[in-house]
Motif scaffolding. Structure first.
Motif, PDB file in Angstrom:
ATOM      1  N   PHE A  13       0.833  -1.197   0.000  1.00 21.36           N
ATOM      2  CA  PHE A  13       0.000   0.000   0.000  1.00 21.36           C
ATOM      3  C   PHE A  13       0.873   1.255   0.000  1.00 21.36           C
ATOM      4  O   PHE A  13       0.656   2.193  -0.764  1.00 21.36           O
ATOM      5  N   SER A  14       1.893   1.243   0.850  1.00 16.26           N
ATOM      6  CA  SER A  14       2.826   2.378   0.889  1.00 16.26           C
ATOM      7  C   SER A  14       3.645   2.463  -0.394  1.00 16.26           C
ATOM      8  O   SER A  14       3.996   3.558  -0.838  1.00 16.26           O
TER       9      SER A  14
ATOM     10  N   SER B 131       1.516   4.102  -2.927  1.00 12.03           N
ATOM     11  CA  SER B 131       1.247   5.477  -2.475  1.00 12.03           C
ATOM     12  C   SER B 131       2.471   6.361  -2.690  1.00 12.03           C
ATOM     13  O   SER B 131       2.363   7.503  -3.144  1.00 12.03           O
TER      14      SER B 131
ATOM     15  N   VAL C 245      -5.110   2.332  -4.069  1.00 13.33           N
ATOM     16  CA  VAL C 245      -4.163   3.265  -4.690  1.00 13.33           C
ATOM     17  C   VAL C 245      -4.136   3.072  -6.211  1.00 13.33           C
ATOM     18  O   VAL C 245      -3.819   4.000  -6.949  1.00 13.33           O
TER      19      VAL C 245
ATOM     20  N   GLU D 159      -5.333   7.369   3.956  1.00 12.54           N
ATOM     21  CA  GLU D 159      -4.338   6.800   4.858  1.00 12.54           C
ATOM     22  C   GLU D 159      -2.926   6.838   4.305  1.00 12.54           C
ATOM     23  O   GLU D 159      -2.035   6.192   4.853  1.00 12.54           O
ATOM     24  N   ASN D 160      -2.688   7.571   3.222  1.00 11.51           N
ATOM     25  CA  ASN D 160      -1.373   7.421   2.610  1.00 11.51           C
ATOM     26  C   ASN D 160      -0.562   8.699   2.452  1.00 11.51           C
ATOM     27  O   ASN D 160       0.451   8.687   1.757  1.00 11.51           O
TER      28      ASN D 160
ATOM     29  N   ALA E 259       3.125   8.339   2.966  1.00 16.31           N
ATOM     30  CA  ALA E 259       3.799   7.587   1.896  1.00 16.31           C
ATOM     31  C   ALA E 259       3.914   8.436   0.640  1.00 16.31           C
ATOM     32  O   ALA E 259       4.944   8.437  -0.034  1.00 16.31           O
TER      33      ALA E 259
ATOM     34  N   GLY F  88      -3.790   6.053   8.999  1.00 17.52           N
ATOM     35  CA  GLY F  88      -2.523   6.278   8.288  1.00 17.52           C
ATOM     36  C   GLY F  88      -1.293   5.862   9.057  1.00 17.52           C
ATOM     37  O   GLY F  88      -0.155   6.101   8.640  1.00 17.52           O
TER      38      GLY F  88
ATOM     39  N   CYS G  45       1.661   3.924   7.279  1.00 15.97           N
ATOM     40  CA  CYS G  45       2.433   4.747   6.328  1.00 15.97           C
ATOM     41  C   CYS G  45       3.315   5.741   7.075  1.00 15.97           C
ATOM     42  O   CYS G  45       4.448   6.018   6.665  1.00 15.97           O
TER      43      CYS G  45
END
Lengths: 408, 85, 300, 179
Positions: free
Chosen positions: A74-75, A78, A105, C63-64, C67, C98, C101
């Motif tokens: 996910f990161s 992102s 994303v 939530e990012n 990141a 978040g 991240c």
């Protein structure tokens, strides 16, 4: 479409340029040749070797990229949204649960029109946990707005990377691209590959010069929220970009063939399909096995052919209608199934043929789920069933190939 | 207006949206009492109090009438009054 | 002078958030790029085709943001560009969804300055509890009721979590102390690596207070010691904002609708005592009082 | 097309051996392919790997079910795995054991070749890692790849004195089998 290379190289000449390497290495090398500015990835089997090789290139100073060892897929995606908006050429790779974790994303990257390129090492989705190959992961992401190209072999998976950037970064397209390669079967195989070089790829792929980036000199806002009066039009623009991509994918494939002498088809490719009565439609690494099987069956007098889907999104409706217009019956082999309906490709293909005069019988075979091997015998069964469907009518529209009924 | 690829927008373009219409009470500044501490300008959520010719003046095109400026003025130089519309 | 956040945005009348943003950007200057998660900021400042932002700004998801900012910073690093990279985010996206991240961004040591404007609940979706909601607060998902005093759990200590990540600069701030807030933003920029600043930012809708008192409420949070102002540099407490006259927590609580039940329900007094103990503990832990300072007992 | 199946235990380098054969065959001017039977096996568990060699490009991607050759890196596997499954009658199975081929009872018409690879490996490499030694035996028993090509292939993976030791191991095994 036939090979467009200016001069077809002889097999011997090609062998002289080949090296036996692991599939993941060939892909990582192709990524290196595209000189991405930022790479973000999170380890997941069977994608890991790709990012390990890339990390090594960075560690050895062979690749000047920012490599972020992120905390999750996910990161990873992102971070690439941010990096891409900041003007960077970006790369990631993932599999299965990792792709699922990126789901939110994925839509964001495509909606923001960020030309990120990602390799998906195709693997089944849990539960039950299964690390082996099928294509449920990327097929599940087919509506995410990403272009999806599927590779038949290692060479194609690697060569698709510079092609993917060229498609994605075209100002008329600006859409992220997933290059899908079957996990383990292609990522972990050693086979002869013509490795790309930086110089060659630089001649093929222009540098990335985005028109709009995050820049204090020209402070644009990215990622505004759009209410009902604008949202439809923004989606429509994405949809239009995919329509333009239908042509762009073909063009880029031709340009690649002209420079490198390697042709994998544009949106689709065909094998022994011109006079084929029975046509198998599929995508990914099972194509090689099918081709061998077709050669066998042809020698026995069976008119069997193959249509390979190279671009699953955008879906090559027109190309498929044309390629299948003389077929008598079609079998779809696909490594996914929509629980509650049928294989996704089967549905897509039937829809493509519905409003045409040649609404031939189409039957589907979910196969290779969770890594179940697909053998020549399996392909023969598909062809037998398909011929029966033509001759005596469709008995069932879909059959799980190789289902072990003894276990049920 | 044609829509932009990826919904990119221009900096500061909300200025077309005149939020003054949200207001019930309007700040009235007694410039004689003002000590030019600029707290009203700092605290104004709309960023619409400007120093014009040495005087702190709310831009009524945007002022939503929240009253923070009046409440925070150390000299009670700003009064919120019911606006006649 | 025009502010970095243009007027015409759709924040509630009396919202503290635009003021917080302008204070941050005033300190950081125009050479700044901001990433913001989903929340009130995004919805009120960037209704397509408009944007209130006069610095480059990006929103991706809820939530990012950390990141996304990591990626921006990595790209700038790669291109040799020297821009400040900020995240300005609410407490829900920071302390809850978040968190992963942010942990990753801190862990990788990105030169990103993360500012959380803390209004202590999910205001964008209608005042639901977040892990930043203080105890005894009535929200729409922890409402007070016959058998409930509101949120039963303590507030998550996000600055401590940042310190635990070896973030070199961690601070709390308040919209009521603009000079302090701007100084902290500048200090965060001056220290390479990640920074975390959590700003108390009252929400007129969610906290339910009198029009015009936004800043007053934030000031009361500090003066009661419920919102201590402090800085950690390289893991060490490096400074606190001392309080001249410590006010009782009632002064803060009674000004807000979200604590109204504490003054009406049987047993509410006991809850207020618990909150007072929290404030006293803050005062002790951070050394907020001058020696010999007075503590008011009631009102002013 | 020639198909080879490797039986080993996790950590014994069966997958590497398959890769070495693929590289060596290509060095000989033939097409090749090597891949593991992908799994989650840890050190010590039975593992499988496959290789194919052909005069034209290899498209087949299914696992190998009717191998021409089988290489068994660890004799204890004979008790737990059906190592001769599908082995062609005119094929060969090469087993790492100190026993003579006549002492090995297997359900196959294929030729059984034995080699004490563990001893060779200990003597030449100082460690009981038999994958390269077994390749020397395979080379000697089948002549499917040239010894020089195998050595070149080994040197792409092992450099310096380790490479030399491995080549010594390969040659020793090769000569014993050829004799």
């Amino acid at each position: 479409m036939k090979m467009m290379a200016k001069e077809e190289l002889s097999l011997k000449e090609r062998m002289a340029r080949m090296k036996v390497v692991e599939g993941s290495y060939a892909v990582a090398n192709a990524v290196k040749c595209c000189s991405p500015d930022v790479i973000c990835a999170y380890p997941i089997t069977p994608q890991t070797h790709i990012v390990e090789h890339l990390s090594q290139f960075v560690a050895d100073g062979e690749l000047d990229s920012e490599f972020l060892t992120v905390d999750s897929e996910f990161s990873a995606m992102s971070s690439l949204v941010g990096a891409s908006a900041a003007g960077a050429r970006c790369y990631s790779s993932t599999s299965s649960q990792g792709l699922a974790l990126m789901w939110e994303v994925l839509y964001n990257a495509s909606g923001m029109r960020l030309p990120i390129v990602m390799t998906v090492a195709n693997r089944a989705l849990s539960a039950p946990l299964n690390i082996w190959n099928d294509q449920q992961d990327s097929v599940g992401a087919r509506d995410s707005g990403w272009i999806q190209l599927y590779a038949e072999d290692v060479q194609e998976a690697a060569d698709a990377i510079p092609q993917a950037y060229k498609i994605a970064e075209d100002p008329e397209i600006l859409t992220p691209v997933m290059v899908c390669m079957d996990g383990f079967i292609l990522t972990h195989v050693y086979e002869p590959v013509e490795l790309l070089s930086v110089e060659e790829v630089e001649r093929f792929l222009p540098p990335y010069r985005p028109k709009h980036i995050l820049d204090p000199e020209n402070p644009k806002t990215f990622g505004a929220f759009a209410d009902p009066s604008y949202f439809t039009e923004l989606r429509y623009m994405q949809w239009e970009a995919h329509r333009r991509a239908l042509k762009k994918i073909e063009t880029v494939a031709r340009e690649f063939a002209e420079q490198f002498g390697r042709w994998y088809g544009g949106l689709i490719d065909t094998y022994q399909a011109d006079d084929a009565e029975v046509v198998i439609v599929t995508m990914g690494s099972v194509i090689g096995t099918i081709k061998d099987c077709i050669d066998e069956m042809r020698s026995e007098g069976l008119k069997v052919g193959l249509v390979k889907i190279r671009s699953y999104r955008p879906f090559p409706t027109e190309a498929l209608r044309k390629a299948l217009k003389d077929a008598e019956v079609v079998a779809v082999i696909e490594k996914d199934v929509t629980v509650g309906n049928e294989g996704a490709l089967l549905t897509d293909l039937k829809a493509a043929l519905y409003n045409t005069p040649t609404r031939i019988p189409v039957i589907g075979f979910p196969a290779g789920l969770g890594g179940r091997d697909i053998t020549v015998r399996d392909i023969r069964r598909v062809v037998d069933k398909t011929i029966a469907a033509r001759d005596t009518g469709i008995e069932s529209e879909m059959e799980f190939l190789g289902l072990r009924e003894d276990l049920l | 207006m044609k829509i932009t690829v990826a919904a990119l927008t221009e900096p500061g373009s909300t200025v077309v949206n005149k939020t003054g219409g949200w207001r019930t009470f309007v700040p009235v500044v007694n410039h004689k009492r003002c000590i030019k501490c600029s707290l009203c300008e700092i605290y104004c959520p709309e960023g619409c109090i400007h120093q014009i010719d040495g005087l702190f003046v709310p831009d009524l095109e945007y002022c939503k009438g929240c009253g923070v400026c009046a409440h925070e003025c150390p000299r009670k130089a700003i009064e919120m009054v019911l606006e006649e519309k | 002078m025009d502010k970095f956040l243009a007027p015409g945005h759709r924040a509630c009348a009396g919202c503290s958030m635009p003021t917080v943003i302008n204070l941050i950007l005033d300190a950081a200057g125009p050479n700044t790029v901001v990433a913001t998660p989903t929340g009130c900021i995004e919805v009120t400042t960037t209704p397509y085709p408009e944007s209130a932002w006069r610095v480059p700004w990006i929103h991706s998801l809820f939530e990012n943001a950390a990141a996304v900012a990591s990626g921006i910073e990595a790209a700038f690093k790669h291109f040799g560009k020297k821009h400040n990279v900020f995240v300005i985010a609410g407490d829900g996206s920071t302390l809850d969804i978040g968190m992963g991240c942010i942990s990753g961004m801190f862990d990788r040591g990105h030169n990103v300055k993360y500012v959380c404007y803390d209004n202590e609940a999910y205001m964008n979706t209608g005042v639901q509890r977040s892990s930043s909601t203080p105890p005894c607060t009535s929200t729409t998902t922890t409402p007070s009721g016959r058998v409930s005093f509101g949120n039963p759990r303590p507030k998550k200590d996000m600055p401590a979590i940042a310190v635990a990540h070896k973030v070199p600069y961690v601070a709390t701030a308040s919209v009521a102390y603009p000079v302090d807030l701007r100084r902290k933003v500048k200090r965060a920029i001056s220290i390479p690596g990640p920074a975390y600043i959590q700003v108390n930012a009252p929400c007129i809708t969610g906290w339910s207070f009198e029009a015009g008192t936004t800043v007053e409420i934030a000031r009361l949070a500090v003066e009661t010691c419920l919102w201590p102002l402090y800085e950690y540099v390289n893991g060490e407490l490096a400074g606190v904002k001392k309080i001249h006259v410590k006010r009782p927590v009632e002064d803060y609580l009674k000004a807000q609708g979200r604590y109204r039940h504490l003054f009406r329900m049987k047993g509410g007094e006991e809850m207020i005592r618990v909150l007072q103990q929290m404030a006293d503990e803050n005062a002790r832990k951070f050394g907020l009082l001058y020696e010999g300072d007075l503590t008011c007992t009631s009102g002013e | 097309m020639k198909e080879i199946r490797f039986h080993g235990r996790g950590g014994q380098g069966a997958v590497t051996a398959a890769e070495m054969i693929a590289i060596a065959a290509f060095e000989d001017g033939r097409f090749s392919q090597a891949f593991p039977a992908f799994g989650v096996e840890r050190r010590g568990a039975p593992v499988l790997a496959f290789a194919r060699i052909n005069d034209k490009p290899i498209r087949m991607r299914s696992q190998v079910y009717e191998p021409d050759y089988v290489i068994v890196q660890d004799v204890t596997l004979l008790d737990v795995v059906n190592v001769t499954g599908g082995l062609k009658p005119d094929g060969k199975i090469i087993i790492n054991t100190d026993k003579d081929a006549s002492a090995i009872k297997l359900n196959t018409e294929a030729e059984v070749v034995t080699i004490d690879a563990t001893r060779i490996a200990i003597e030449t490499l100082g460690r009981p890692i038999v994958n390269t030694t077994m390749l020397g035996a395979f080379c000697g028993a089948t002549k499917e790849i040239k010894l020089e090509s195998l050595e070149k292939s080994i040197l792409t993976r092992f450099s310096g004195s380790l490479g030399e030791k491995n080549i010594h191991a390969i040659r020793t095994a090769y000569e014993r089998v050829v004799k």
